[in-house]
Design a protein around this motif. Structure first.
Motif, PDB file in Angstrom:
ATOM      1  N   ARG A   1       0.506  -1.780  -0.106  1.00  0.00           N
ATOM      2  CA  ARG A   1      -0.030  -0.148  -0.415  1.00  0.00           C
ATOM      3  C   ARG A   1       0.635   1.465   0.013  1.00  0.00           C
ATOM      4  NH1 ARG A   1      -2.518  -3.125  -1.232  1.00  0.00           N
ATOM      5  NH2 ARG A   1      -4.553  -4.228  -0.851  1.00  0.00           N
ATOM      6  N   SER A   2       2.008   1.206   0.959  1.00  0.00           N
ATOM      7  CA  SER A   2       2.692   2.076   0.464  1.00  0.00           C
ATOM      8  C   SER A   2       4.435   1.984  -0.386  1.00  0.00           C
ATOM      9  CB  SER A   2       3.639   2.995   2.224  1.00  0.00           C
ATOM     10  OG  SER A   2       2.124   2.827   2.360  1.00  0.00           O
ATOM     11  N   ILE A   3       5.247   3.771  -0.980  1.00  0.00           N
ATOM     12  CA  ILE A   3       5.849   2.667  -1.773  1.00  0.00           C
ATOM     13  C   ILE A   3       7.030   3.733  -1.206  1.00  0.00           C
ATOM     14  CG2 ILE A   3       7.479   2.379  -3.666  1.00  0.00           C
ATOM     15  CD1 ILE A   3       4.607   1.842  -4.772  1.00  0.00           C
ATOM     16  N   HIS A   4       8.313   3.005  -0.828  1.00  0.00           N
ATOM     17  CA  HIS A   4       9.364   3.773   0.011  1.00  0.00           C
ATOM     18  C   HIS A   4      10.389   4.113  -1.495  1.00  0.00           C
ATOM     19  CE1 HIS A   4       8.514   1.650   3.675  1.00  0.00           C
ATOM     20  NE2 HIS A   4       8.501   3.090   3.951  1.00  0.00           N
ATOM     21  N   GLY A   5      10.856   5.189  -1.553  1.00  0.00           N
ATOM     22  CA  GLY A   5      12.181   6.134  -1.927  1.00  0.00           C
ATOM     23  C   GLY A   5      12.551   6.939  -2.188  1.00  0.00           C
ATOM     24  N   VAL A   6      13.185   7.392  -2.770  1.00  0.00           N
ATOM     25  CA  VAL A   6      14.097   9.140  -3.920  1.00  0.00           C
ATOM     26  C   VAL A   6      12.925   9.094  -4.820  1.00  0.00           C
ATOM     27  CG1 VAL A   6      15.755  10.799  -2.832  1.00  0.00           C
ATOM     28  CG2 VAL A   6      15.595   9.057  -0.536  1.00  0.00           C
ATOM     29  N   PRO A   7      12.905  10.363  -4.900  1.00  0.00           N
ATOM     30  CA  PRO A   7      12.783  10.355  -6.632  1.00  0.00           C
ATOM     31  C   PRO A   7      14.151  11.616  -6.368  1.00  0.00           C
ATOM     32  CG  PRO A   7      11.928  12.604  -4.861  1.00  0.00           C
ATOM     33  CD  PRO A   7      12.591  11.424  -3.810  1.00  0.00           C
TER      34      PRO A   7
ATOM     35  N   THR B   1       9.035  10.516 -13.593  1.00  0.00           N
ATOM     36  CA  THR B   1       7.849  10.672 -14.246  1.00  0.00           C
ATOM     37  C   THR B   1       6.883   8.873 -13.633  1.00  0.00           C
ATOM     38  OG1 THR B   1       8.653  10.923 -16.749  1.00  0.00           O
ATOM     39  CG2 THR B   1       6.568   9.904 -16.521  1.00  0.00           C
ATOM     40  N   ALA B   2       7.735   8.533 -13.566  1.00  0.00           N
ATOM     41  CA  ALA B   2       6.968   6.741 -12.919  1.00  0.00           C
ATOM     42  C   ALA B   2       6.340   7.070 -11.617  1.00  0.00           C
ATOM     43  CB  ALA B   2       8.351   5.497 -12.685  1.00  0.00           C
ATOM     44  N   LEU B   3       7.430   7.756 -11.121  1.00  0.00           N
ATOM     45  CA  LEU B   3       6.249   8.457  -9.577  1.00  0.00           C
ATOM     46  C   LEU B   3       4.626   8.325  -9.877  1.00  0.00           C
ATOM     47  CD1 LEU B   3       9.028   9.844  -8.161  1.00  0.00           C
ATOM     48  CD2 LEU B   3       8.691   7.311  -7.799  1.00  0.00           C
ATOM     49  N   ASP B   4       4.731   9.221 -11.217  1.00  0.00           N
ATOM     50  CA  ASP B   4       3.200   9.946 -10.682  1.00  0.00           C
ATOM     51  C   ASP B   4       2.281   9.219 -11.495  1.00  0.00           C
ATOM     52  OD1 ASP B   4       4.560  12.846 -11.254  1.00  0.00           O
ATOM     53  OD2 ASP B   4       4.739  12.761 -13.528  1.00  0.00           O
ATOM     54  N   TYR B   5       2.063   7.812 -11.190  1.00  0.00           N
ATOM     55  CA  TYR B   5       1.468   6.799 -11.090  1.00  0.00           C
ATOM     56  C   TYR B   5       1.281   5.994 -10.371  1.00  0.00           C
ATOM     57  CZ  TYR B   5       1.648   7.061 -16.984  1.00  0.00           C
ATOM     58  OH  TYR B   5       1.417   7.594 -17.736  1.00  0.00           O
ATOM     59  N   ILE B   6       2.265   6.339  -8.890  1.00  0.00           N
ATOM     60  CA  ILE B   6       1.697   5.937  -7.826  1.00  0.00           C
ATOM     61  C   ILE B   6       0.326   6.228  -6.592  1.00  0.00           C
ATOM     62  CG2 ILE B   6       2.248   5.561  -5.661  1.00  0.00           C
ATOM     63  CD1 ILE B   6       5.039   6.241  -6.316  1.00  0.00           C
ATOM     64  N   PRO B   7       0.015   6.964  -7.086  1.00  0.00           N
ATOM     65  CA  PRO B   7      -1.195   7.068  -7.364  1.00  0.00           C
ATOM     66  C   PRO B   7      -2.409   6.486  -7.606  1.00  0.00           C
ATOM     67  CG  PRO B   7      -0.683   9.666  -7.091  1.00  0.00           C
ATOM     68  CD  PRO B   7       0.577   8.123  -7.633  1.00  0.00           C
ATOM     69  N   LYS B   8      -1.761   7.003  -8.640  1.00  0.00           N
ATOM     70  CA  LYS B   8      -3.386   5.836  -9.391  1.00  0.00           C
ATOM     71  C   LYS B   8      -3.185   4.626  -9.496  1.00  0.00           C
ATOM     72  CE  LYS B   8      -2.068   9.871 -13.262  1.00  0.00           C
ATOM     73  NZ  LYS B   8      -1.197   9.483 -15.017  1.00  0.00           N
TER      74      LYS B   8
ATOM     75  N   LYS C   1       0.565   4.887  -1.654  1.00  0.00           N
ATOM     76  CA  LYS C   1       1.003   6.175  -0.940  1.00  0.00           C
ATOM     77  C   LYS C   1       2.780   6.568  -1.378  1.00  0.00           C
ATOM     78  CE  LYS C   1       0.430   5.716   2.815  1.00  0.00           C
ATOM     79  NZ  LYS C   1       0.014   5.333   4.424  1.00  0.00           N
ATOM     80  N   TRP C   2       2.710   7.211  -1.420  1.00  0.00           N
ATOM     81  CA  TRP C   2       4.028   7.386  -1.708  1.00  0.00           C
ATOM     82  C   TRP C   2       4.669   7.532  -0.733  1.00  0.00           C
ATOM     83  CZ3 TRP C   2       8.699   6.304  -4.050  1.00  0.00           C
ATOM     84  CH2 TRP C   2       9.328   7.287  -4.055  1.00  0.00           C
ATOM     85  N   VAL C   3       5.757   7.421   0.173  1.00  0.00           N
ATOM     86  CA  VAL C   3       5.922   7.651   1.405  1.00  0.00           C
ATOM     87  C   VAL C   3       7.017   8.625   1.216  1.00  0.00           C
ATOM     88  CG1 VAL C   3       7.582   6.388   3.042  1.00  0.00           C
ATOM     89  CG2 VAL C   3       6.248   5.016   2.251  1.00  0.00           C
ATOM     90  N   GLY C   4       7.890   8.709   0.815  1.00  0.00           N
ATOM     91  CA  GLY C   4       8.683   9.900   1.155  1.00  0.00           C
ATOM     92  C   GLY C   4       9.833  10.242   1.535  1.00  0.00           C
TER      93      GLY C   4
END
Length: 577
Positions: free
Chosen positions: A31-37, A43-50, A54-57
Motif C-alpha cells: 500500500r506504500s512505496i518507499h524511495g527517493v525521487p 515520470t514513473a512516480l506520477d503513476y503511484i497514486p493512480k 501511497k508515496w512514503v518519501g
C-alpha cells in the motif's frame, strides 16, 4: 505507422508500463512505496497514486531500503524506488541485508532511456564509460531476479515473473525501468488474473518418502524438540509449525533470529537457544535431546553465539524452503511447507515417547533487584526481563544490532508479538528505518499495533533522519534510545576504551522537534525508579503517537549473551588459519 503503434493496436486493454507495475504491487498487498525521487524515476512516480498507492518519501536511499525491509517483514512484501546509479548504490547496503535475511523486496530503478543507452551517451549518474548495465550487474549479486525492462513485448511477462520470484524465494528482485518505457503500453487485461503465488508443490512420491523417514526418527526419539529459526518466518511456515507443535505437544524453542515465530505463552515454549549464549536450562534441554527438528535454520555466528551449538548432525532433521535433510541424508527439491503439513496430518501421537527429564517452559530471568548500597542504575540484566512485563499482545518489537539484539533474548514476548531484528547482516542503524517501515505496514494493514524500537546511541546517529518520516506519516512508534556513550558491541569485541568506539553526545530528545514534530512525548530516564514510573504510566503505555525515551545505561555494561558472543567473535577474528 511505427511498429510500436501496430503493437499497441493489438492490445485489448492497453495501459502504461508504470500503471501495470504499480497495479501488480497493489495486488500483492503493498500500500506504500518507499524511495527517493530522481530525474530518471519522476515520470514513473506520477503513476503511484493512480494505482491507489501511497508515496512514503524517505530522507535518503539507504534509510528507504532499511524501511522497505521493515515494511516487508511486517506486511509480507515491499517496494522501493530509486534513481539510476547514485540512488540505487546508496540503497544497495539495505538491499543486501534483505537478501541475506530472506526478505522479499521489489527494487525499482528508474534509468536513462533505451535510446540513451544504445548510443552510449555521457550522462550524469553514470561512470562515464557508456556502460549502463554495470549497476544492474552489481545488483544481480543481491537479487534473485534481475529484469531490464527494455522491450515492451516482454515487459509484462518480466514484471510478473520477477514478482513471483520475489514472493516464492523471499528475496529481493531488481527491475530496471528506462524513462522511455514508463508510458509504453502493455496488455492491461492481464491484471484480471492475479499472479500465481502458490509455492511449487513437491513431487508427492519424494515428499511421502521424506515424511516417512522423519516419522521413523520421531517415533524412535525419547526427548525430541522443535527449534524454529528465521526462515520459518520468512518462508511462511509459522502456521504449519504451530499446528505440528500443537498436535504433538513437543517442546519448542526459537533461535535469536526466530524470536517472534512461536507464541511464547504456549505451554510447550521453552526459550531462546543460541548455544553457549542460551540460559543454562535452555542449553541443557536442547543439547540433551535425542532429536532436534530444526525449521528454517540460519546458523550464523551471532545467531549461534559464535558457532557454539552443541547439537549433532546425527540427531538433527533440517527443514528448509527448498530441501530437507535427515541426519546426513539430503533431499533437495523437497520443500518444508508440504512436508510439515503432511507430518502433522500423519503423525500418530500415540507413538511418541516421553522420557522423564527436565522440561524448560518459558524460563526467563526475573528483573534483577538492586543490591544493598547499589546505585539506582539501569543495567541490562535488569532491563530486558522488565521489558517483557511492559510489552502487550501484538506489539511490533524492533531491536538494533548491538545490545538490543542480544538483550531481547531474555525478554518474554506476550502472544502475537512480532519480533523484527537483523542479526545476520547486522548493519548498524538499520533498526530506525526498519521501525518506520514496520509501523507504516501495520498502519496500512489497519492494525492498531504499537511499534517499539530499542536502539543504541551510536546506531541511532547513523539513521536518525528517519524519525522525520515517522513524523510525516503520523506513525505510532515509541523509541527507547539506549544512551551508553558509543558502540558497545564493538567495545566488547575489541577496544573497550578506544576512541573509535566513542560518539559525540547529542541532545537526543530535541531531535523529533528539530525534525518537525509538534506533539512528541519525550523523556530522559536515568534511574530504575524513573523507568518503573514510566513503564507503569497508562498514558505512556496507550500513546498512539511518537514517543522518545533517552535511557541511560553504563557504557561498560552489556547483556550476558552479547558478552559471550563478542568473546567468540574476537577469537574468530583473530584466527590465522
Amino acid at each position: 505507422m511505427s511498429p510500436s503503434d501496430i503493437r499497441s493496436r493489438a492490445l485489448h486493454e492497453p495501459i502504461p508500463v508504470a500503471q501495470y507495475l504499480f497495479a501488480r504491487l497493489q495486488q500483492l498487498g503493498i500500500r506504500s512505496i518507499h524511495g527517493v525521487p530522481g530525474d530518471f524515476n519522476l515520470t514513473a512516480l506520477d503513476y503511484i497514486p493512480k494505482a491507489g498507492l501511497k508515496w512514503v518519501g524517505s530522507v535518503n536511499e539507504l534509510n528507504a531500503a532499511y524501511a522497505a525491509d521493515g515494511y516487508a517483514r511486517a506486511l509480507g512484501i515491499s517496494a522501493l524506488i530509486t534513481t539510476f546509479g547514485v540512488g540505487e548504490l546508496s540503497a544497495l547496503n539495505g538491499i543486501a541485508g534483505a537478501y541475506s535475511e530472506h526478505v522479499p523486496l521489489v527494487h525499482i530503478v528508474g534509468c536513462p532511456s533505451t535510446v540513451s543507452q544504445k548510443n552510449g551517451m555521457l550522462l550524469h549518474h553514470t561512470l562515464g564509460n557508456g556502460d549502463f548495465n554495470v549497476f544492474s550487474s552489481m545488483a544481480s549479486n543481491v537479487a534473485c531476479d534481475v529484469a531490464r525492462l527494455n522491450r515492451p513485448a516482454e515487459i509484462a511477462d518480466q514484471i510478473d515473473h520477477a514478482l513471483r520470484e520475489c514472493w516464492i524465494r523471499s528475496r529481493p528482485v531488481y527491475l530496471l525501468l528506462p524513462t522511455d518505457m514508463v508510458e509504453r503500453e502493455v496488455e492491461g487485461e492481464r491484471l484480471k488474473q492475479k499472479i500465481d503465488l502458490r509455492e511449487p508443490e513437491n513431487d508427492q512420491e519424494r515428499e511421502d518418502y521424506v515424511v516417512d523417514v522423519v516419522l521413523r526418527s520421531l517415533y524412535e526419539a525419547k526427548r525430541a524438540v522443535v527449534l524454529v529459526d528465521a526462515c520459518a518466518i520468512r518462508h511462511r511456515v509459522v502456521r504449519e509449525v504451530r499446528e505440528f507443535v500443537d498436535k504433538t505437544g513437543l517442546p519448542v524453542f526459537v533461535t535469536p533470529m526466530g524470536k517472534g515465530g512461536v507464541n511464547e505463552t504456549c505451554e510447550q515454549y521453552g526459550g531462546v537457544y543460541a548455544g553457549t549464549g542460551s540460559l543454562p536450562a535452555v542449553k541443557d534441554r536442547v543439547e540433551s535431546s535425542d532429536l532436534v527438528l530444526s525449521v528454517g535454520s540460519l546458523k550464523s555466528d551471532f545467531n549461534t553465539a559464535g558457532f557454539s551449538y552443541k547439537t549433532s548432525v546425527l540427531k538433527t532433521v533440517d527443514f528448509h524452503s527448498d530441501s530437507c535433510k535427515v541426519r546426513y541424508s539430503e533431499y533437495p527439491g523437497v520443500g518444508m511447507k508440504g512436508v510439515l503439513k503432511k507430518l502433522t496430518e500423519r503423525v500418530d501421537v500415540g507413538k511418541l515417547k516421553r522420557e522423564p527429564g527436565p522440561e524448560v517452559v518459558n524460563e526467563v530471568p526475573k528483573p534483577e533487584g538492586k543490591a544493598e548500597k547499589e546505585e539506582d542504575i539501569i543495567t541490562h540484566k535488569y532491563f530486558w526481563p522488565r521489558v517483557g512485563e511492559y510489552l502487550k499482545e501484538k506489539d511490533v518489537v524492533v531491536t538494533e544490532t548491538g545490545t538490543a539484539n542480544f538483550g531481547i533474548w531474555e525478554t518474554k514476548f506476550p502472544a502475537n508479538v512480532m519480533g523484527v531484528t537483523q542479526i545476520l547482516w547486522g548493519s548498524i542503524g538499520w533498526s530506525v528505518g526498519a521501525a518506520q517501515g514496520a509501523a507504516l505496514a501495520t498502519k496500512d494493514a489497519g492494525d492498531d499495533r504499537r511499534t517499539i524500537l530499542f536502539v543504541g546511541d551510536g546506531s541511532f546517529q547513523l539513521t536518525a533522519q528517519e524519525v522525520t518520516t515517522m513524523i510525516r506519516h503520523k506513525l505510532r512508534v515509541t523509541i527507547f534510545l539506549i544512551y551508553n556513550e558509543g558502540f558497545t558491541i564493538e567495545r566488547f569485541i575489541h577496544g573497550m576504551e578506544a576512541e573509535y568506539n566513542d560518539v559525540v553526545r547529542w541532545k537526543y530528545t530535541e531531535i523529533p522537534e528539530v525534525f518537525g514534530a509538534k506533539d512528541v512525548r519525550k523523556f530522559v530516564i536515568k534511574t530504575r525508579d524513573e523507568l518503573e514510573k514510566l513503564l507503569s504510566d497508562k498514558e505512556f503505555n496507550d500513546s498512539d503517537g511518537l514517543q522518545f525515551v533517552e535511557m541511560w545505561m553504563p557504557k561498560d555494561d552489556a547483556p550476558r549473551a552479547l558478552k559471550l558472543t563478542a568473546k567468540e567473535s574476537a577469537k574468530t577474528n583473530a584466527q590465522l588459519e
